[in-house]
Scaffold this motif. Structure first.
Motif, short mmCIF file in Angstrom:
data_model
loop_
_atom_site.label_atom_id
_atom_site.label_comp_id
_atom_site.label_asym_id
_atom_site.label_seq_id
_atom_site.Cartn_x
_atom_site.Cartn_y
_atom_site.Cartn_z
N LEU A 152 19.78 56.53 38.73
CA LEU A 152 20.11 55.52 37.71
C LEU A 152 20.57 54.21 38.34
O LEU A 152 20.82 53.24 37.63
CB LEU A 152 21.20 56.05 36.77
N LYS A 153 20.69 54.20 39.67
CA LYS A 153 21.09 53.01 40.42
C LYS A 153 22.37 52.38 39.85
O LYS A 153 22.39 51.22 39.42
CB LYS A 153 19.96 51.97 40.45
N PRO A 154 23.47 53.14 39.82
CA PRO A 154 24.70 52.62 39.22
C PRO A 154 25.28 51.44 40.00
O PRO A 154 25.12 51.34 41.22
CB PRO A 154 25.65 53.82 39.28
N ALA A 155 25.95 50.55 39.28
CA ALA A 155 26.69 49.45 39.89
C ALA A 155 28.12 49.92 40.11
O ALA A 155 28.62 50.77 39.37
CB ALA A 155 26.65 48.22 39.00
N PHE A 156 28.79 49.35 41.13
CA PHE A 156 30.16 49.76 41.46
C PHE A 156 31.11 48.56 41.45
O PHE A 156 30.80 47.51 42.02
CB PHE A 156 30.20 50.44 42.83
N HIS A 157 32.25 48.76 40.79
CA HIS A 157 33.30 47.73 40.77
C HIS A 157 34.62 48.47 41.02
O HIS A 157 35.40 48.74 40.12
CB HIS A 157 33.31 47.02 39.41
N THR A 158 34.84 48.82 42.29
CA THR A 158 35.99 49.63 42.66
C THR A 158 36.74 48.94 43.81
O THR A 158 36.44 47.80 44.15
CB THR A 158 35.56 51.04 43.10
N GLY A 159 37.66 49.66 44.41
CA GLY A 159 38.39 49.09 45.53
C GLY A 159 37.60 49.03 46.82
O GLY A 159 38.06 48.45 47.81
N ARG A 160 36.40 49.58 46.83
CA ARG A 160 35.60 49.61 48.05
C ARG A 160 34.77 48.35 48.24
O ARG A 160 34.35 48.05 49.36
CB ARG A 160 34.66 50.83 48.04
N GLU A 161 34.51 47.60 47.15
CA GLU A 161 33.60 46.47 47.21
C GLU A 161 34.33 45.15 47.46
O GLU A 161 35.47 44.98 47.02
CB GLU A 161 32.80 46.34 45.91
N THR A 162 33.66 44.24 48.14
CA THR A 162 34.19 42.89 48.32
C THR A 162 34.07 42.14 47.00
O THR A 162 33.32 42.54 46.10
CB THR A 162 33.39 42.13 49.40
N PRO A 163 34.81 41.03 46.84
CA PRO A 163 34.70 40.25 45.60
C PRO A 163 33.26 39.85 45.27
O PRO A 163 32.85 39.90 44.10
CB PRO A 163 35.58 39.02 45.89
N SER A 164 32.49 39.47 46.29
CA SER A 164 31.10 39.06 46.02
C SER A 164 30.25 40.23 45.56
O SER A 164 29.40 40.09 44.68
CB SER A 164 30.48 38.43 47.28
N VAL A 218 48.53 31.36 37.03
CA VAL A 218 48.49 32.43 38.03
C VAL A 218 47.61 33.56 37.51
O VAL A 218 47.83 34.06 36.39
CB VAL A 218 49.91 32.95 38.34
N VAL A 219 46.62 33.95 38.28
CA VAL A 219 45.63 34.92 37.82
C VAL A 219 45.45 36.03 38.85
O VAL A 219 45.84 35.90 40.01
CB VAL A 219 44.27 34.23 37.56
N GLU A 220 44.85 37.11 38.41
CA GLU A 220 44.52 38.19 39.33
C GLU A 220 43.41 37.72 40.27
O GLU A 220 42.54 36.92 39.88
CB GLU A 220 44.09 39.43 38.57
N PRO A 221 43.44 38.19 41.53
CA PRO A 221 42.49 37.68 42.53
C PRO A 221 41.02 37.71 42.09
O PRO A 221 40.29 36.75 42.31
CB PRO A 221 42.73 38.61 43.73
N HIS A 222 40.61 38.79 41.45
CA HIS A 222 39.19 38.91 41.09
C HIS A 222 38.82 38.08 39.87
O HIS A 222 37.64 38.02 39.50
CB HIS A 222 38.82 40.37 40.86
N LEU A 223 39.81 37.41 39.25
CA LEU A 223 39.52 36.64 38.04
C LEU A 223 39.59 35.13 38.25
O LEU A 223 39.37 34.37 37.32
CB LEU A 223 40.51 37.02 36.92
N GLN A 224 39.89 34.68 39.46
CA GLN A 224 40.03 33.25 39.69
C GLN A 224 38.73 32.51 39.39
O GLN A 224 38.73 31.46 38.73
CB GLN A 224 40.48 32.97 41.12
#
Length: 581
Positions: free
Chosen positions: A424-436, A161-167
């Protein structure tokens, strides 16, 4: 039993129901019996039953050495056999953890892949105890240990059993590491599963797939990041996990941070993995937790003793990097005084002030509601107030040639960072982004297309390979849980990191920061004691209701008169802020 020995009742074995039955027990012995065997209902007065389990038999044997019970020769032999078996099993488990133990070499890995010696020990230990917590320090390869559980004889099919974003990450690791068939469950609508050796299930799939998973075909179960079950059966995934654990006799919960807040979370998790191991919730709170105004929080009064107990009963295994010959790359965290952007905060402050007054003046359910609103608004206001300062500090690091992971929590803060760091064109990994989109952000950062990634404090769990790209962490906002901070840091401070990991906390004497840091100290001591008993504790601090205290502090700093506000809680020095971190 020697002839002429006084007895205090009699005991027989119920073959049909597989249980011990005690009768005619003298009243004063009944009192002791119920104190020791807490599963016996308090209302039973004539006949007392206990399940036929090796550990119960061992306790019975010990109890009967003090209060002999009349027993037949055949039942006595049965009791002696199970008592002996229990201690032999205990000795066998303990031998696995001895320095001279030689772990088993198991087959099933792909060519060129290996398990490290300490990882082999974890698999052997799990095979022996069958239900356990594996809380190795983050970065020691729990993913590989979890996959290796599938190499234990008789444990296929294994569900992980894993967290959704880690499958997808787990599936990718499995494909390159272990020579077994792996299937990732798709969606929340059950379908006919293909044959596989390992099934990867997301936590949010446990409830909709529960009927399928609990049919008895699962032979082994591994929970990655088991702290997801910290709220217990009150959540849908917790209730589903508990049902699944009851249908499987091999369960391993893995995490680097067992609790995020207070010790009651440990009971919630352990009671799912091994029901009844720590008694009922009320029994656990009564025996292990503080009996004061804060006892409803489940604050363990002696975390060191509790952590030692979990090791003593061979339920918890933890190794740190230093234990396996690895060196931590983490430098001492630094606190950076953030400048507060007061422009546009007047409306926020007025709202926060009114909410704070509501918190300290309301009671019961109303107080809980008001506290939630105040907590949300004040933390949001604090993050916004220091957002530009956090962005400027992160820019300085990037422009000096070192990539940065910037952690935050509120969308309003992310929006300021996006604007301030746009070039700086930052990347985002927050609750706003889809898994892809999250995957694409990680790819951009890892490949060097951008030197800064903005991550939500609670979204980075389990993400790997950041250590090959980055060594700098900036906490632009704080979380109530110190374990969340540690999870974030260990994404970089892990095997494969060649540089010193530097952590910067952006703090101010404004808003929620001072009170949050005070509470973080108490929670850190809970986690440290349970996971690493014997390590030097941090200074104990008073445990007032966290949000009510924050409201009082906020009003006091604004010069408002607050009834019954102790002078010692009026402010916090920068030295104390640094000590908490």
């Amino acid at each position: 039993m020697k002839q002429g020995t006084r007895t205090y009742g009699n005991i027989t074995f119920d073959e049909k129901r597989q249980r011990w039955v005690m009768q005619n027990v003298e009243p004063h012995v009944v009192i002791r019996l119920k104190q020791i065997f807490t599963k016996i209902p308090v209302y039973e007065t004539q006949k007392f039953t206990l399940p036929f389990k090796d550990d119960i038999s061992a306790d019975l044997k010990w109890f009967m050495s003090r209060y002999p019970l009349e027993i037949s020769q055949s039942d006595l032999r049965r009791l002696n056999r199970t008592n002996k078996r229990y201690y032999q099993h205990q000795a066998s488990c303990e031998s696995i953890l001895l320095p001279d133990y030689v772990p088993l070499n198991r087959v099933g890995l792909k060519v060129g892949q290996v398990l490290r010696e300490y990882q082999k020990v974890a698999v052997d230990f799990a095979e022996s105890v069958k239900r356990m917590l594996l809380i190795d320090e983050m970065g020691l390869g729990k993913t590989y240990e979890g996959l290796a559980m599938a190499m234990i004889k008789g444990r296929l099919p294994l569900v992980i059993v894993v967290e959704p974003h880690l499958q997808k990450q787990w599936a990718k690791k499995a494909a390159s590491y272990i020579d077994l068939r792996v299937h990732s469950l798709k969606g929340n609508t059950p379908y006919s599963l293909p044959e596989a050796d390992i099934y990867l299930v997301k936590y949010n799939q446990l409830s909709p797939w529960n009927d399928v998973l609990c049919r008895g075909w699962v032979k082994g179960l591994v929970f990655d990041e088991v702290q997801n079950l910290r709220t217990g059966v009150d959540s849908a995934k917790g209730a589903a996990a508990a049902a699944l654990c009851r249908s499987v006799d091999f369960v391993v919960g893995m995490t680097g941070t067992l609790i995020y807040n207070y010790g009651i979370e440990a009971w919630n998790i352990i009671n799912i993995i091994s029901p009844g191991l720590l008694g009922s919730k009320d029994e656990f709170v009564r025996e292990w937790c503080r009996q004061d105004f804060s006892s409803d929080k489940g604050i363990i009064k002696d975390p060191d003793a509790f952590g030692a107990y979990l090791r003593e009963i061979q339920f918890m295994l933890r190794r740190r990097r230093i234990d396996v010959g690895q060196e931590s790359k983490q430098a001492r965290p630094e606190t950076i005084k953030a400048d507060v952007d007061e422009k546009g905060l007047s409306d926020w402050e007025s709202l926060a002030e009114q909410l704070a007054m509501n918190v300290v003046s309301s009671t019961g359910r109303d107080r809980r509601h008001e506290a939630g609103q105040f907590d949300l608004r004040l933390r949001q206001m604090t993050g916004v107030a220091k957002a530009r300062s956090s962005a400027a500090f992160s820019r300085m690091l990037v422009e000096s040639g070192t990539p940065v992971v910037l952690f935050g929590h509120h969308h309003e803060v992310y929006e300021i960072w996006e604007k301030e760091l746009a070039d700086l064109k930052p990347a985002f990994h927050t609750g706003r982004e889809t898994p892809s989109k999250k995957e694409e952000s990680l790819r951009r950062f890892k490949s060097g297309e951008t030197d800064i990634i903005i991550m939500a404090l609670r979204s980075g769990t389990g993400i790997d390979d950041l250590q090959y790209r980055c060594q700098n962490i900036v906490f632009g906002e704080l979380d109530w849980s110190p374990s969340l901070h540690e999870q974030c840091i260990r994404r970089l401070d892990r095997d494969g990191q060649d540089w010193t990991v530097r952590t910067y906390y952006m703090v101010s004497d404004f808003g929620s920061d001072p009170s949050m840091l005070d509470v973080l100290g108490i929670k850190e001591d809970q986690c440290r004691g349970i996971q690493d008993p014997g390590e030097a504790p941090i200074a104990k601090q008073a445990d007032n209701s966290r949000v009510q205290k924050m409201a009082k502090d906020f009003l006091a700093r604004r010069g408002k008169s607050v009834k019954d506000l102790p002078e010692s809680e009026m402010s916090m020095s920068n030295e104390k802020l640094a000590a908490c971190l």
